[in-house]
Design a protein around this motif. Structure first.
Motif, PDB file in Angstrom:
ATOM      1  N   ASP A 122       0.822  -1.203   0.000  1.00 32.85           N
ATOM      2  CA  ASP A 122       0.000   0.000   0.000  1.00 32.85           C
ATOM      3  C   ASP A 122       0.863   1.263   0.000  1.00 32.85           C
ATOM      4  O   ASP A 122       1.801   1.388   0.799  1.00 32.85           O
ATOM      5  N   HIS A 123       0.550   2.185  -0.886  1.00 36.50           N
ATOM      6  CA  HIS A 123       1.203   3.486  -0.943  1.00 36.50           C
ATOM      7  C   HIS A 123       0.423   4.355  -1.923  1.00 36.50           C
ATOM      8  O   HIS A 123      -0.449   3.860  -2.653  1.00 36.50           O
ATOM      9  N   ASP A 124       0.718   5.650  -1.904  1.00 37.34           N
ATOM     10  CA  ASP A 124       0.005   6.594  -2.770  1.00 37.34           C
ATOM     11  C   ASP A 124       0.862   7.101  -3.922  1.00 37.34           C
ATOM     12  O   ASP A 124       0.473   8.037  -4.623  1.00 37.34           O
ATOM     13  N   ALA A 125       2.025   6.492  -4.125  1.00 35.75           N
ATOM     14  CA  ALA A 125       2.963   6.997  -5.131  1.00 35.75           C
ATOM     15  C   ALA A 125       2.622   6.473  -6.527  1.00 35.75           C
ATOM     16  O   ALA A 125       2.015   5.412  -6.684  1.00 35.75           O
ATOM     17  N   THR A 126       3.027   7.243  -7.511  1.00 33.69           N
ATOM     18  CA  THR A 126       3.030   6.776  -8.894  1.00 33.69           C
ATOM     19  C   THR A 126       4.427   6.228  -9.188  1.00 33.69           C
ATOM     20  O   THR A 126       5.410   6.975  -9.151  1.00 33.69           O
ATOM     21  N   CYS A 127       4.504   4.940  -9.449  1.00 27.07           N
ATOM     22  CA  CYS A 127       5.797   4.285  -9.633  1.00 27.07           C
ATOM     23  C   CYS A 127       5.890   3.708 -11.040  1.00 27.07           C
ATOM     24  O   CYS A 127       5.019   2.940 -11.463  1.00 27.07           O
ATOM     25  N   THR A 128       6.932   4.071 -11.732  1.00 26.24           N
ATOM     26  CA  THR A 128       7.153   3.621 -13.105  1.00 26.24           C
ATOM     27  C   THR A 128       8.482   2.877 -13.170  1.00 26.24           C
ATOM     28  O   THR A 128       9.469   3.301 -12.553  1.00 26.24           O
ATOM     29  N   PHE A 129       8.498   1.774 -13.910  1.00 25.21           N
ATOM     30  CA  PHE A 129       9.729   1.001 -14.057  1.00 25.21           C
ATOM     31  C   PHE A 129      10.040   0.815 -15.531  1.00 25.21           C
ATOM     32  O   PHE A 129       9.140   0.611 -16.346  1.00 25.21           O
ATOM     33  N   GLN A 130      11.323   0.892 -15.848  1.00 23.27           N
ATOM     34  CA  GLN A 130      11.735   0.851 -17.249  1.00 23.27           C
ATOM     35  C   GLN A 130      13.093   0.178 -17.378  1.00 23.27           C
ATOM     36  O   GLN A 130      13.993   0.416 -16.563  1.00 23.27           O
ATOM     37  N   MET A 131      13.239  -0.643 -18.393  1.00 20.77           N
ATOM     38  CA  MET A 131      14.549  -1.231 -18.658  1.00 20.77           C
ATOM     39  C   MET A 131      15.463  -0.194 -19.286  1.00 20.77           C
ATOM     40  O   MET A 131      15.067   0.516 -20.217  1.00 20.77           O
ATOM     41  N   ALA A 132      16.677  -0.104 -18.795  1.00 26.52           N
ATOM     42  CA  ALA A 132      17.664   0.839 -19.333  1.00 26.52           C
ATOM     43  C   ALA A 132      19.054   0.389 -18.912  1.00 26.52           C
ATOM     44  O   ALA A 132      19.253  -0.058 -17.783  1.00 26.52           O
ATOM     45  N   ASN A 133      19.993   0.524 -19.818  1.00 22.23           N
ATOM     46  CA  ASN A 133      21.387   0.182 -19.552  1.00 22.23           C
ATOM     47  C   ASN A 133      22.209   1.465 -19.567  1.00 22.23           C
ATOM     48  O   ASN A 133      22.326   2.130 -20.605  1.00 22.23           O
ATOM     49  N   LEU A 134      22.780   1.819 -18.428  1.00 23.87           N
ATOM     50  CA  LEU A 134      23.535   3.066 -18.312  1.00 23.87           C
ATOM     51  C   LEU A 134      24.894   2.997 -18.981  1.00 23.87           C
ATOM     52  O   LEU A 134      25.646   3.978 -18.948  1.00 23.87           O
ATOM     53  N   LEU A 135      25.209   1.860 -19.620  1.00 23.41           N
ATOM     54  CA  LEU A 135      26.421   1.769 -20.436  1.00 23.41           C
ATOM     55  C   LEU A 135      26.105   1.845 -21.927  1.00 23.41           C
ATOM     56  O   LEU A 135      26.990   1.643 -22.755  1.00 23.41           O
ATOM     57  N   GLU A 136      24.851   2.157 -22.252  1.00 24.93           N
ATOM     58  CA  GLU A 136      24.494   2.433 -23.649  1.00 24.93           C
ATOM     59  C   GLU A 136      25.187   3.716 -24.109  1.00 24.93           C
ATOM     60  O   GLU A 136      25.552   4.574 -23.294  1.00 24.93           O
ATOM     61  N   GLU A 137      25.336   3.847 -25.422  1.00 26.10           N
ATOM     62  CA  GLU A 137      25.832   5.109 -25.957  1.00 26.10           C
ATOM     63  C   GLU A 137      24.865   6.220 -25.537  1.00 26.10           C
ATOM     64  O   GLU A 137      23.645   6.066 -25.685  1.00 26.10           O
ATOM     65  N   PRO A 138      25.370   7.304 -24.971  1.00 27.84           N
ATOM     66  CA  PRO A 138      24.489   8.354 -24.443  1.00 27.84           C
ATOM     67  C   PRO A 138      23.457   8.881 -25.430  1.00 27.84           C
ATOM     68  O   PRO A 138      22.338   9.221 -25.033  1.00 27.84           O
ATOM     69  N   ASP A 139      23.797   8.935 -26.720  1.00 24.39           N
ATOM     70  CA  ASP A 139      22.833   9.464 -27.689  1.00 24.39           C
ATOM     71  C   ASP A 139      21.710   8.480 -28.007  1.00 24.39           C
ATOM     72  O   ASP A 139      20.756   8.811 -28.708  1.00 24.39           O
ATOM     73  N   LYS A 140      21.789   7.272 -27.438  1.00 22.47           N
ATOM     74  CA  LYS A 140      20.738   6.272 -27.656  1.00 22.47           C
ATOM     75  C   LYS A 140      19.736   6.216 -26.513  1.00 22.47           C
ATOM     76  O   LYS A 140      18.720   5.519 -26.612  1.00 22.47           O
ATOM     77  N   LEU A 141      20.032   6.902 -25.420  1.00 20.80           N
ATOM     78  CA  LEU A 141      19.144   6.884 -24.261  1.00 20.80           C
ATOM     79  C   LEU A 141      18.405   8.212 -24.132  1.00 20.80           C
ATOM     80  O   LEU A 141      19.027   9.275 -24.127  1.00 20.80           O
ATOM     81  N   ASP A 142      17.097   8.151 -24.023  1.00 26.11           N
ATOM     82  CA  ASP A 142      16.286   9.333 -23.762  1.00 26.11           C
ATOM     83  C   ASP A 142      15.313   8.970 -22.655  1.00 26.11           C
ATOM     84  O   ASP A 142      14.222   8.461 -22.903  1.00 26.11           O
ATOM     85  N   LEU A 143      15.723   9.212 -21.429  1.00 24.57           N
ATOM     86  CA  LEU A 143      14.976   8.738 -20.263  1.00 24.57           C
ATOM     87  C   LEU A 143      14.323   9.863 -19.475  1.00 24.57           C
ATOM     88  O   LEU A 143      13.780   9.634 -18.399  1.00 24.57           O
ATOM     89  N   GLY A 144      14.368  11.086 -20.005  1.00 24.22           N
ATOM     90  CA  GLY A 144      13.744  12.208 -19.323  1.00 24.22           C
ATOM     91  C   GLY A 144      14.672  12.862 -18.317  1.00 24.22           C
ATOM     92  O   GLY A 144      15.866  12.540 -18.223  1.00 24.22           O
ATOM     93  N   LYS A 145      14.110  13.787 -17.562  1.00 23.05           N
ATOM     94  CA  LYS A 145      14.861  14.540 -16.562  1.00 23.05           C
ATOM     95  C   LYS A 145      14.251  14.314 -15.182  1.00 23.05           C
ATOM     96  O   LYS A 145      13.040  14.152 -15.045  1.00 23.05           O
ATOM     97  N   TYR A 146      15.110  14.343 -14.175  1.00 23.25           N
ATOM     98  CA  TYR A 146      14.673  14.067 -12.811  1.00 23.25           C
ATOM     99  C   TYR A 146      15.261  15.095 -11.844  1.00 23.25           C
ATOM    100  O   TYR A 146      16.345  15.633 -12.069  1.00 23.25           O
ATOM    101  N   ASP A 147      14.548  15.318 -10.761  1.00 21.95           N
ATOM    102  CA  ASP A 147      15.027  16.219  -9.714  1.00 21.95           C
ATOM    103  C   ASP A 147      16.073  15.536  -8.839  1.00 21.95           C
ATOM    104  O   ASP A 147      16.975  16.187  -8.309  1.00 21.95           O
ATOM    105  N   VAL A 148      15.914  14.232  -8.671  1.00 23.12           N
ATOM    106  CA  VAL A 148      16.828  13.448  -7.832  1.00 23.12           C
ATOM    107  C   VAL A 148      17.175  12.161  -8.559  1.00 23.12           C
ATOM    108  O   VAL A 148      16.295  11.424  -9.004  1.00 23.12           O
TER     109      VAL A 148
END
Length: 236
Positions: A122-148
Motif C-alpha cells: 500500500d502506498h500513494d505513489a506513482t511508480c514507473t519502471f523501465q529497462m535501461a542500460n547506463l552503459l548504452e551510448e548516451p545518444d541512444k538513451l532518452d529517459l527524461g529529466k529528474y530532480d533526484v
C-alpha cells in the motif's frame, strides 16, 4: 580502498587520476544479475521474501532521511533509482510519501520483481519502471529529466564490468547520469568499492560536490576509513 570493498583493485589503463581499476568480476555482468533477480522473483512470488537490501537497511535509511530533510526535495519531486534491483528503495520512498518515483534497471527480472513488490504494498505513489542500460551510448538513451537521481551499488557493479575498459564505462555512465539531470538536480551516489575522494575524482569532469553524507567509520592500522561512501553531487 573502502573497508568492505567487494573486489580487489589492479593497475589498469583506465585508471583515472592515479586511481586503480577494479578487477573484472561476474558481479559486473548482466547475466549474473538476470539470474540473481530471477531467483529473488521466484522467492518473492512463492514465499513473500524480497531479498537483500544492498549495503543494508541502515544505509538505505540514511539516503531516505537525507531526502526527507533536503530543502531541494519535496513530495512531488521526480526521483529515479538507477539500478533499482528488487525495488526496495522505491518502496521505502513511496512509504515516506514521495509521489513521483521511477526505477531503471537493465535486468527484465529486476523490473518484474520491482513492479510486483510495489503493486503488492500500500502506498500513494506513482511508480514507473523501465529497462535501461547506463552503459548504452548516451545518444541512444532518452529517459527524461529528474530532480533526484539515486545510485546505491550500480556504479560499483559497472566498475566490475568485464566488457568495456573502465575508463570508457565510467565516461558512458557519468554522461548518461548527467543527461538525466537539470541544473538544479541532485545525484546521490552510494558505493562500497570506492572511497569518497575516488568518487569525487572519477566524476570531476561531469559533476561537482554538493554534500557528503556521513557514514559509519572504522579504524585499521591506525587509519580511519568508511565502510560505505555517500556523495551528493550537482551537475557541473
Amino acid at each position: 580502498m573502502s573497508g568492505n570493498s567487494k573486489a580487489s583493485k589492479s593497475e589498469g589503463s583506465g585508471a583515472a587520476a592515479g586511481i586503480e581499476d577494479l578487477k573484472p568480476s561476474e558481479l559486473g555482468t548482466k547475466n549474473y544479475w538476470d539470474e540473481s533477480y530471477k531467483d529473488e522473483l521466484k522467492n518473492f512470488k512463492d514465499h513473500g521474501i524480497v531479498g537483500d537490501v544492498w549495503f543494508g537497511e541502515d544505509i538505505m535509511y540514511k539516503v531516505v532521511s537525507y531526502l526527507l530533510d533536503c530543502h531541494l526535495v519535496c513530495e512531488e519531486s521526480k526521483i529515479v533509482d538507477l539500478g533499482c534491483g528488487n525495488g526496495v528503495m522505491i518502496l521505502e520512498l513511496a512509504r515516506e510519501g514521495f509521489k513521483n518515483l521511477t526505477g531503471l534497471d537493465y535486468s527484465e527480472n529486476a523490473i518484474e520483481l520491482s513492479e510486483t513488490l510495489l503493486t503488492t504494498n500500500d502506498h500513494d505513489a506513482t511508480c514507473t519502471f523501465q529497462m535501461a542500460n547506463l552503459l548504452e551510448e548516451p545518444d541512444k538513451l532518452d529517459l527524461g529529466k529528474y530532480d533526484v537521481c539515486l545510485d546505491k551499488g550500480t556504479f560499483d557493479a559497472i566498475s566490475l564490468c568485464p566488457d568495456l575498459p573502465q575508463s570508457e564505462a565510467r565516461s558512458k555512465y557519468f554522461t548518461n547520469v548527467v543527461n538525466l539531470m537539470t541544473d538544479e538536480s541532485i545525484f546521490i551516489l552510494t558505493s562500497c568499492n570506492w572511497t569518497t575522494p575516488e568518487l569525487i575524482s572519477m566524476s570531476a569532469d561531469y559533476l561537482k560536490v554538493h554534500e557528503i553524507i556521513p557514514t559509519p567509520q572504522f579504524m585499521f592500522g591506525g587509519k580511519c576509513g568508511n565502510v560505505v561512501s555517500i556523495v551528493v553531487f550537482n551537475k557541473k
